[in-house]
Design a protein around this motif. Sequence first.
Motif, mmCIF file in Angstrom:
data_model
loop_
_atom_site.group_PDB
_atom_site.id
_atom_site.type_symbol
_atom_site.label_atom_id
_atom_site.label_comp_id
_atom_site.label_asym_id
_atom_site.label_seq_id
_atom_site.Cartn_x
_atom_site.Cartn_y
_atom_site.Cartn_z
ATOM 1 N N ALA A 137 0.829 -1.195 0.000
ATOM 2 C CA ALA A 137 0.000 0.000 0.000
ATOM 3 C C ALA A 137 0.871 1.256 0.000
ATOM 4 O O ALA A 137 2.090 1.199 0.209
ATOM 5 N N ALA A 138 0.241 2.414 -0.192
ATOM 6 C CA ALA A 138 0.978 3.670 -0.243
ATOM 7 C C ALA A 138 1.690 3.974 1.068
ATOM 8 O O ALA A 138 2.741 4.626 1.086
ATOM 9 N N GLN A 143 -0.128 -6.289 2.027
ATOM 10 C CA GLN A 143 -1.325 -7.114 2.050
ATOM 11 C C GLN A 143 -1.044 -8.396 1.283
ATOM 12 O O GLN A 143 -0.644 -8.362 0.111
ATOM 13 N N VAL A 144 -1.222 -9.507 1.985
ATOM 14 C CA VAL A 144 -1.043 -10.823 1.375
ATOM 15 C C VAL A 144 -2.428 -11.419 1.176
ATOM 16 O O VAL A 144 -3.135 -11.709 2.147
ATOM 17 N N ALA A 145 -2.807 -11.573 -0.069
ATOM 18 C CA ALA A 145 -4.110 -12.168 -0.373
ATOM 19 C C ALA A 145 -3.980 -13.683 -0.379
ATOM 20 O O ALA A 145 -3.071 -14.245 -0.996
ATOM 21 N N THR A 146 -4.869 -14.345 0.335
ATOM 22 C CA THR A 146 -4.928 -15.804 0.324
ATOM 23 C C THR A 146 -6.305 -16.225 -0.174
ATOM 24 O O THR A 146 -7.192 -15.388 -0.388
ATOM 25 N N GLU A 147 -6.486 -17.505 -0.328
ATOM 26 C CA GLU A 147 -7.779 -18.008 -0.798
ATOM 27 C C GLU A 147 -8.873 -17.792 0.228
ATOM 28 O O GLU A 147 -10.061 -17.881 -0.084
ATOM 29 N N THR A 299 12.571 -3.648 -2.677
ATOM 30 C CA THR A 299 11.359 -3.090 -2.080
ATOM 31 C C THR A 299 11.464 -3.172 -0.562
ATOM 32 O O THR A 299 11.620 -4.271 -0.020
ATOM 33 N N PRO A 300 11.383 -2.050 0.135
ATOM 34 C CA PRO A 300 11.495 -2.085 1.602
ATOM 35 C C PRO A 300 10.435 -2.996 2.222
ATOM 36 O O PRO A 300 9.281 -3.021 1.789
#
Length: 347
Positions: A137-138, A143-147, A299-300
């Motif tokens: 995000a900004a 955010q880790v999207a899972t099923e 990417t930090p």
Amino acid sequence: PLHLAASLARYPHLTPAERAGAGRAALALGRLDPADPALDGIDFATWLGRHGQSPRTVEALWDLIGVATLNATADRSSLGLAAMVFKTGLLSGNGSADIGWARVPLGHLHDTLARASLDAAGVRTELRARATSLTRAADGAWQVATEDGILDADTVVLAVPQREAHALLPPGALADPDRLLDIDTAPILNVHVVYDRKVLRRPFFAALGTPVQWVFDRTDSSGLPDGGQYLAVSQSAAQDDIDEPVSVLRAKYLPELERLLPAARGAKVRDFFVTRERTATFAPAPGVGRLRPGARTDTPGLYLAGAWTATGWPATMESAVRSGWDAAHAALTALGRHRAHPLTEAA
């Protein structure tokens, strides 16, 4: 490597001249620096040939150890990784060649005991939560999207195989993410045989002059209750067998076990099954070193872990552990929380 001289002198599968030649090659191998990038582009078999090692010596000595640790034959192995294995596993000290093996299922070591420590530390473990995407995000949060939903995180260690990592990496995380797709994989096949009686009286053995590589007695760790014996035939670099039907593998391996183990000739086979890991490890091919990324990304808050990352080790459990150490160390350093024992801090 003088501590190995007596063992090599008594090794019956090489001639006296071959043993002497192997000793000279071991001394030369001990002088190599596995971290030298030049070694990564040379295959181990070419180097062995330059140092007087015949195909017979390669099969009876160097591949006996190398295939099991590198998951590749000498002609398909980077000299840098081979030098690392032999220097660390044989040549560095008197105890380096000691052999240990798990007397309990590996799941008990890697899952049950580790999970108990994590639970005690207040860590929440999500099972069967396959990650489908990873976004930042900004405000820098992840955010880790899972099923099953979304997991929020300040820091992410992406510890999945290289191809899955490539699919999940956000744009800009690596300068050349497609290099991950050039890290090939190598299979491991395990043939499991349950006999109605004891046919092997040692915990394990290795074999030469046969398709069989290493055989382990898994009777106790499997909980087999009734006096039979459960043997696991572990086959590394199993490209030729990995897709063969069970019937073909049965016809290939049962006669070999009977030849190697006379007590098996009169025994009844209660069960025979096969487990296949088609992408068990990364392939240690020459040139793979330049493809393996370190723990830090561009990417930090995003770090990489896995045996395939730049640990200096082949695809072993030790490499996987070291990659986790490196990722934890890098993450904690970035957070300003680095201490002398980063794994303790991370836990």
